[in-house]
Design an enzyme around this catalytic site. Structure first.
Site, PDB file in Angstrom:
ATOM      1  N   LYS A 119       1.067  -1.594  -0.513  1.00  0.00           N
ATOM      2  CA  LYS A 119      -0.278   0.171  -0.132  1.00  0.00           C
ATOM      3  C   LYS A 119       0.875   0.996  -0.295  1.00  0.00           C
ATOM      4  CE  LYS A 119      -3.539  -2.359   2.373  1.00  0.00           C
ATOM      5  NZ  LYS A 119      -3.199  -3.763   2.754  1.00  0.00           N
ATOM      6  N   GLU A 194      -1.322   6.765   8.923  1.00  0.00           N
ATOM      7  CA  GLU A 194      -3.005   7.873   8.300  1.00  0.00           C
ATOM      8  C   GLU A 194      -3.722   8.179   9.148  1.00  0.00           C
ATOM      9  OE1 GLU A 194      -3.707   6.079   5.002  1.00  0.00           O
ATOM     10  OE2 GLU A 194      -5.011   4.773   5.472  1.00  0.00           O
ATOM     11  N   HIS A 229     -13.200  -4.546  10.147  1.00  0.00           N
ATOM     12  CA  HIS A 229     -13.184  -4.277   8.770  1.00  0.00           C
ATOM     13  C   HIS A 229     -12.561  -4.598   7.712  1.00  0.00           C
ATOM     14  CE1 HIS A 229     -10.586  -0.227  11.084  1.00  0.00           C
ATOM     15  NE2 HIS A 229      -9.807  -1.712  11.880  1.00  0.00           N
ATOM     16  N   ARG A 286      -7.073  -8.110  -8.612  1.00  0.00           N
ATOM     17  CA  ARG A 286      -8.557  -9.289  -8.675  1.00  0.00           C
ATOM     18  C   ARG A 286      -9.507  -9.170  -8.379  1.00  0.00           C
ATOM     19  NH1 ARG A 286     -10.794  -9.243  -3.847  1.00  0.00           N
ATOM     20  NH2 ARG A 286      -9.142  -8.742  -1.964  1.00  0.00           N
TER      21      ARG A 286
END
Length: 681
Positions: A119, A194, A229, A286
């Protein structure tokens, strides 16, 4: 270069393997399954043309062993490999090895997978392409004004290695915990920090690209309703977005795909703040779990288009069809949301969504009639689809994710689609381990959801009400129906072949009889009394005033008359497990013996393993003889791809801790014993 695919091995299992096989059958392509020992009798294995065993049970020994999967493909004569999702689907090394073995890879180029695998690296590429991003923060520079923060693993997905931090003092510990979890899950301990956007929405864009410069952008999906999540309910298109935001998302997704020379099906994920600004999160290289809602709205078979692109053909001329209507998908999990989303295992006796087409079976998976060539499909008029990897009699295993199925509804409008899915799920037959079915129904009917007011904090705010127990009187009616069905069934068996069904006393009410149940999962115990009246079991008037039997119980169906309103209940028993389905809801009971085994006891204060798994760590400072507080974490158990915190049930002293990091446990293993200080060992 063009090629023709004749045989496809799916390097996966369960629902997604069946989904790919369905398309292959329609295209006349042979199918090859691989399976771990735990999946020897699985549905995807039974449906494949050819199957190859991968010895072992754990994914690390089977589905994650790329060299074994490739050997299986070559041995079975496959000429292409489809990775599905999860496992090796975003492993660039595996993609390269597939190609090096002379097989076609039904997925994006390994270079694109590499670019998006981390990421942090993906964010650098997107920044260079002009895609909007949330600013990264150095942990040592974070201040109180930056809170809340999100610690996130650089690799992988599925919610592993993610922590929300609301107190600055906790940041260092949460970074260590997230890093350890990421290392264990993905083999990469890199994490980053973040800003955490409160009430943000998780919106993604489906893209499809070919090797000839063609890129299709297939609308948005909202995936904001998540637990830990991980997504629970998804829909297309994302509701409530203004045209400016929608176009910005589409443009950013196309830019992202072109920035890495993408090919095949992929998803670009964004966080949309309440002011409408969108920030790039990641790109999944994907097919997504939630791809059916896009198929339903666009009338496309995304797997067929994946195969087309892998063969080297361009996407159909003229672009994608125009979207129509709205689709909603709910993930049905074997889990208990009221107990920290705890996964459940056991035999699935029955799974039925009445009127739904089988998204992994022999019928097309779409949900509206677009028709035509180039990967489009027709669909059922009733707009219901069920994608599942399990069938009646299968066992929900501890080795894999606890998702049982994806239930999908399409309709011309969002309101109609949501209502259709809630109605279908409420009347579904789900007989087996505890599931999140009731949570899904209540979520779909929650006024915030029906109004399209959803964000990633939905379950944090509303979970308590969504998992509240049913009204006690309704539960007692269901238990009464179970009791009467049981009594009638026993009498029919006992008196089969006799002329006078209950002998000379059939017209004389007998004394009250008793049946005891526990409401599952692990609820209260109910005692239901009944008697025989004119040869039929009936409720006691004093226990159920105003309630009678509308007609004699038959074939597991009991119709009760409650204050003049007839209510049907369908009852199915599997050993001591009793399942009751009704328009009022669905319940699972355990029939309890009249005389419990006196030896079936555990030491007071014992914390028992409720599923097989491995102890991954013990909390710092926790040891026998130490005082602990109610809710204090004692240890973490990893099972079914998730970590589960085991906490002290009350204030006291830790009397016993018979496990340590690395200990494998089975159901019922004592993990710890917490007792009063006066009983200190």
């Amino acid at each position: 270069m063009s090629a023709v695919i004749e045989s496809v091995l799916v390097a996966n299992r369960g629902e997604i393997a069946r989904r790919v096989f369905r398309t292959c059958r329609g295209l006349g392509v042979a199918t090859v399954a691989v399976y771990a020992d735990a999946d020897a009798d699985a549905l995807h294995v039974r449906e494949a043309d050819t199957a190859v065993r991968l010895p072992g049970d754990a994914p690390a020994d089977t589905y994650l062993r790329g060299e074994r999967v490739i050997r299986a493909a070559l041995a079975a004569g496959a000429d292409a490999v489809h990775p599905g999702y999860g496992f090796l689907s975003e492993n660039a090394g595996f993609a390269r090895d597939v190609r090096d073995a002379g097989l076609l890879w039904i997925g994006p180029p390994p270079e694109a997978i590499d670019a998006m695998a981390s990421k942090t690296r993906a964010k650098r590429i997107m920044a260079g392409a002009g895609v909007p991003l949330l600013p990264a923060l150095r942990p040592e520079d974070a201040t109180e004004t930056d809170l809340p923060l999100l610690v996130k693993a650089a690799a992988g997905g599925g919610g592993r290695g993610m922590r929300v931090v609301r107190e600055l003092d906790a940041l260092a510990d949460e970074i260590r915990a997230a890093s350890a979890e990421a290392a264990a899950a993905f083999g990469d301990d890199e994490v980053f920090v973040e800003p955490y956007v409160e009430r943000g929405r998780h919106v993604e864009v489906q893209v499809l690209a070919d090797a000839h410069g063609g890129v299709w952008v297939l609308g948005t999906r909202d995936c904001s309703l998540q637990r830990r999540h991980q997504k629970v309910i998804e829909e297309a298109p994302a509701p409530g977005l203004n045209e400016e935001t929608r176009h910005a998302l589409h443009r950013a997704a196309e830019v992202a795909a072109r920035a890495v020379a993408y090919e095949g099906a992929g998803t670009v994920e964004f966080l949309v703040a309440d002011d409408g600004r969108a920030y790039f999160l990641e790109m999944n290289t994907r097919l997504q779990v939630e791809h059916p809602v896009t198929e339903c709205v666009y009338g496309l078979d995304l797997v067929a288009l994946q195969l087309r692109v892998a063969e080297g053909a361009p996407l159909p001329a003229g672009g994608p069809p125009e979207p129509r209507g709205h689709a909603v998908e709910a993930r049905l999990y074997a889990e208990d949301p009221a107990r920290d989303w705890q996964p459940q295992t056991g035999r699935l006796h029955r799974l039925e969504l009445h009127g739904a087409v089988d998204g992994g079976g022999t019928v097309p998976p779409g949900a509206l009639p677009h028709g035509g060539a180039g990967g489009t499909v027709d669909g059922p008029e009733d707009g219901l689809r069920l994608d599942t990897g399990v069938g009646d009699g299968d066992t929900v295993s501890v080795h894999y994710d606890p998702m049982l199925a994806k239930a999908v509804a399409w309709a011309p409008t969002r309101r109609h689609a949501v209502r259709r899915l809630a109605h279908a799920l409420q009347r579904a037959r789900v007989h087996g381990p505890a599931t999140n079915r009731d949570l899904l129904v209540r979520t779909l009917r929650h006024h915030h959801f029906t109004a399209g007011r959803v964000d990633t904090g939905f379950y944090d705010r509303h979970l308590g009400r969504l998992v509240a127990r049913d009204d006690e009187e309704i539960v007692r009616l269901a238990a009464l129906a179970a009791t009467l069905a049981d009594a009638a069934g026993r009498a029919s068996v006992r008196d089969a072949g006799t002329t006078a069904r209950l002998g000379g006393w059939r017209n004389v009410p007998s004394q009250a009889l008793l049946k005891t149940y526990r409401v599952e999962p692990e609820g209260a115990e109910l005692e239901i009394r009944y008697r025989w009246v004119r040869g039929e079991p009936a409720p006691l008037t004093e226990d159920f005033p105003g309630t009678g039997v509308a007609r004699p119980p038959a074939a597991g169906r009991v119709v009760l008359d409650a204050d003049g309103v007839e209510r049907p209940f369908d009852v199915a028993a599997h050993g001591d497990a009793v399942f009751v389905d009704s328009p009022l809801g669905a319940w699972r009971f355990t029939a309890l013996p009249r005389f419990p085994d006196p030896e079936d006891r555990t030491e007071p204060g014992s914390l028992l393993a409720e599923m097989p798994g491995t102890v991954v760590r013990v909390a710092d400072g926790v040891a026998v003889g130490v005082e602990v507080a109610a809710g204090q974490p004692l240890l973490w158990l990893e099972a079914m791809k998730m970590e589960h915190r085991v906490a002290a049930p009350a204030d006291g002293v830790l009397h016993s801790l018979p496990v340590s990091a690395g200990t494998r446990v089975v159901v019922g293993t004592t993990l710890a014993v917490v007792g009063p200080p006066e009983a200190r060992p």
